[in-house]
Design an enzyme around this catalytic site. Structure first.
Site, PDB file in Angstrom:
ATOM      1  N   LYS A 116       0.810  -1.214   0.000  1.00  0.00           N
ATOM      2  CA  LYS A 116       0.000   0.000   0.000  1.00  0.00           C
ATOM      3  C   LYS A 116       0.847   1.270   0.000  1.00  0.00           C
ATOM      4  CE  LYS A 116      -4.221  -1.848   2.114  1.00  0.00           C
ATOM      5  NZ  LYS A 116      -3.886  -3.259   2.129  1.00  0.00           N
ATOM      6  N   GLU A 200      -3.013   6.270   8.079  1.00  0.00           N
ATOM      7  CA  GLU A 200      -3.832   7.166   7.272  1.00  0.00           C
ATOM      8  C   GLU A 200      -4.762   7.972   8.168  1.00  0.00           C
ATOM      9  OE1 GLU A 200      -4.579   4.927   2.998  1.00  0.00           O
ATOM     10  OE2 GLU A 200      -6.140   4.921   4.516  1.00  0.00           O
ATOM     11  N   HIS A 235     -14.163  -3.933   8.907  1.00  0.00           N
ATOM     12  CA  HIS A 235     -13.484  -3.675   7.634  1.00  0.00           C
ATOM     13  C   HIS A 235     -13.695  -4.786   6.613  1.00  0.00           C
ATOM     14  CE1 HIS A 235     -11.638  -0.309   9.657  1.00  0.00           C
ATOM     15  NE2 HIS A 235     -11.104  -1.108  10.550  1.00  0.00           N
ATOM     16  N   ARG A 297      -6.860  -8.444  -8.892  1.00  0.00           N
ATOM     17  CA  ARG A 297      -7.527  -9.730  -9.064  1.00  0.00           C
ATOM     18  C   ARG A 297      -9.014  -9.485  -9.285  1.00  0.00           C
ATOM     19  NH1 ARG A 297     -10.121  -9.869  -4.159  1.00  0.00           N
ATOM     20  NH2 ARG A 297      -8.998  -9.027  -2.368  1.00  0.00           N
TER      21      ARG A 297
END
Length: 623
Positions: A116, A200, A235, A297
């Site tokens: 990430k 973040e 999540h 994917r």
């Protein structure tokens, strides 16, 4: 066109890929672990190869075994599905090096988007907007804590190699940062073999918007519009839909063009999803949608895109992997109606969403919608893999119509004795705020108590249970006798005491007709209503002396691995305090103190494998 394909996965995605392959005349090969020997995906393939024990790290995650299986069966190509090795660049390289066709993006694209922090840096360079945060190499607690403090709470800790909500924690204040970081790093290391994280800024009213993109070997990249995956728990996505409610033409143009730009930045080929986080505090605005990550994917939720575009994405994967150009140009891809998908999990919402395992002795899915199922009646849900057992997908001209259809479908699910979240899904879909499109990623959390609680059975359900129980008393018990369409005509009104979850309930036999689906197993009558399964008994339960005495035994609710012990013998604890953490079905579950007291004994250590029901610790109540 390729002639044969091995699917390096299991469950519903393997069956999904096989379905398109059969339609296209492509021979199919399954791989399976010892735990999956009798699984539907094995039976449906033209050939199947055993690749190891139940543990994924000894079977589905062993690249050499999968490539050997492809060679042994003469498979020309390997499709990775999603999860397991689907975003593993080394596996993709090994497949290509073995002379096989890799049905996925180039390894370089997987590498570029797989971490990430690196992906965000690449997106910044490409001019794609990203959320503010820390992407640095210094992974010390002091540095990460300082960066989080500087960004301002709440913040989100995310595993750089993560996906599916694993290795991700929201932190609301500095005091909880260290504990959340340790848990996040531990889960990331277990799931991805990499404990590196990024920080973040947490968007307070976020929506999860993602764009389906597709590229070919001829340099073309198109998008197939967006999906909204905001309904999440811990999540992990629960309900997804396409298109996103409230998406303006301006916002759609911004997010889809950003997704195509992101894909072109890594010379993408095949199916992929570019995920964005949107600040929905003032609706979906083009300037408040930021790149989050790219999944290299096919996604679990791809059926909603297929429904609204009329495209078979797996067919496109086969064609692109065979060197063909994309079947449609961008201006030929159009939206048609609305689609929603609900993920049916083997779990108990009323019991903290703990996974449920066992044999599916009764398994009935709704008719009239698309159902992508991993299992069939008689199959066993094991503790070794993800607890998702099916996906329910509804499509209609309008969002209201699709939502109504899916809510009804979830309410019609019948599963026993394994518990599912079908009733929970139906309540989410029926909630007034969801119907109004007022959704964000905190939707479920803000309403969790009401959505997760099992409602009381209706008077009609009680009547059905009483009638069935009374009618079964004259003959011997016949396990799993199906009384579909059971009818009792003009019965005299009678009050019968039954027991539901160990507590007595009074039910009146109806004076008129009753028609319902029930099961009778031993001395229990199972009534299905609104996605729930209510187990009634005519006999009083035998008291559990240990529980009645409140002996303080902390027992394992499922087979799993103890990954952390948070207390020591002699510690004073409070009700609800996490004592230890158990990992099962790819998720961590905190086991908490049932009352205020003292830790009297710890019977396991971190790293121990435990069976369901074994004692892990013992507490004594506070004086």
């Amino acid at each position: 066109m390729i002639s044969s394909v091995l699917v390096a996965n299991r469950g519903e995605i393997a069956r999904r890929v096989f379905r398109t392959a059969r339609r296209m005349g492509i021979a199919t090969v399954a791989v399976y672990s010892e735990a999956d020997a009798d699984a539907p995906h094995v039976a449906e393939a033209d050939q199947a190869v055993l690749i190891g024990p139940a543990a994924a790290r000894e079977s589905y995650l062993v690249a050499d075994k999968i490539i050997a299986a492809a060679r042994a069966t003469g498979a020309e190509a390997i499709h990775p599905g999603y999860g397991f090795l689907s975003e593993n660049a080394a596996f993709a390289e090994a497949v290509i090096a073995a002379g096989l066709v890799w049905i996925g993006p180039p390894p370089a694209a997987i590498l570029a988007m797989g971490l990430k922090d690196a992906a965000k840096a690449l997106m910044i360079e490409a001019g794609v907007p990203v959320t503010p945060g820390y992407l640095g190499e210094d992974q010390s607690l002091a540095r990460l804590q300082a960066e989080a403090d500087a960004i301002g709470y709440p913040v989100l800790i995310k595993a750089v190699a993560g996906g599916g909500g694993k290795g991700m924690r929201k932190v609301d204040a500095a005091a909880g940062f260290a504990e959340a970081l340790a848990s996040c790093q531990r889960e990331a290391a277990a799931s991805f073999g990499d404990d590196k994280v990024l920080i973040e800024k947490y968007v307070t009213r976020p929506r999860h918007i993602e764009v389906q993109i597709f590229g070919d070997a001829h340099g073309e990249v198109v998008h197939l519009f967006e999906r909204d995956c905001s309904l999440q728990r811990r999540h992990q996505k629960v309900i997804e839909e396409a298109p996103a409610p409230g998406m303006s033409a301006e916002a759609r143009a911004a997010v889809t063009s950003a997704a195509v730009k992101a894909a072109k930045a890594v010379n993408y080929r095949g199916a992929g999803t570019v995920e964005f986080i949107a600040d929905a505090s003032e609706g979906l605005r083009p300037d408040r949608i930021w790149f989050m990550e790219m999944n290299t994917r096919l996604q679990v939720e791809h059926p909603v895109t297929e429904a609204v575009t009329g495209v078979d994405l797996v067919e496109w994967q086969f064609r692109v992997a065979s060197g063909e150009p994309l079947p449609l140009r961008q201006d030929e891809i159009t939206l048609n109606g609305h689609a929603l998908e609900a993920r049916l999990y083997a779990e108990n919402p009323a019991g903290g969403f703990l996974p449920s395992i066992g044999v599916l002795e009764h398994f009935r899915m709704p008719a009239g919608i698309r159902v992508d199922s991993a299992v069939e009646e008689g199959d066993e849900v094991s503790p070794h893999y993800d607890p998702m057992i099916a996906k329910l997908i509804a499509h209609a001209p309008t969002r209201e119509g699709a939502s109504d259809r899916l809510a009804q479908a979830c309410a019609e699910v019948e599963v026993w004795p394994v518990k599912t979240n079908a009733g929970f899904l139906a309540r989410c879909l029926d909630h007034a705020d969801f119907i109004a499109g007022d959704v964000d990623t905190g939707f479920i959390g803000a309403r969790l108590d009401a959505l997760a609680a099992t409602p009381e059975p209706s008077d009609e359900a009680l009547m059905v249970a009483a009638a069935a129980a009374l009618g079964d008393q004259d003959g011997p018990a016949t396990p799993w006798r199906d009384l579909t369409g059971f009818r009792l005509n003009a019965a005299p009104e009678t009050t019968l005491r039954l027991y539901l979850d160990g507590r007595p309930v009074l039910a009146s036999l109806p004076q008129g007709d009753v028609e319902a689906d029930v099961l009778i197993t031993g001395d229990e009558v199972i009534v299905f209503e609104a996605g729930e399964a209510y187990a009634f008994s005519a006999r009083a339960p035998i008291a559990d002396l240990d529980e009645a005495a409140g002996d303080g035994q902390i027992r394992s609710p499922m087979p799993g691995k103890v990954v952390a012990v948070s207390v020591s013998v002699g510690d004073t604890v409070t009700r609800g305090q996490v004592l230890m953490t158990l990992e099962a079905m790819k998720m961590e579950h905190g086991l908490t103190a049932p009352f205020d007291g003292e830790v009297e004994a710890l019977l396991v250590s971190a790293g121990d494998q435990v069976s369901e029901g074994v004692s892990l610790a013992r507490l004594k109540a506070a004086a």
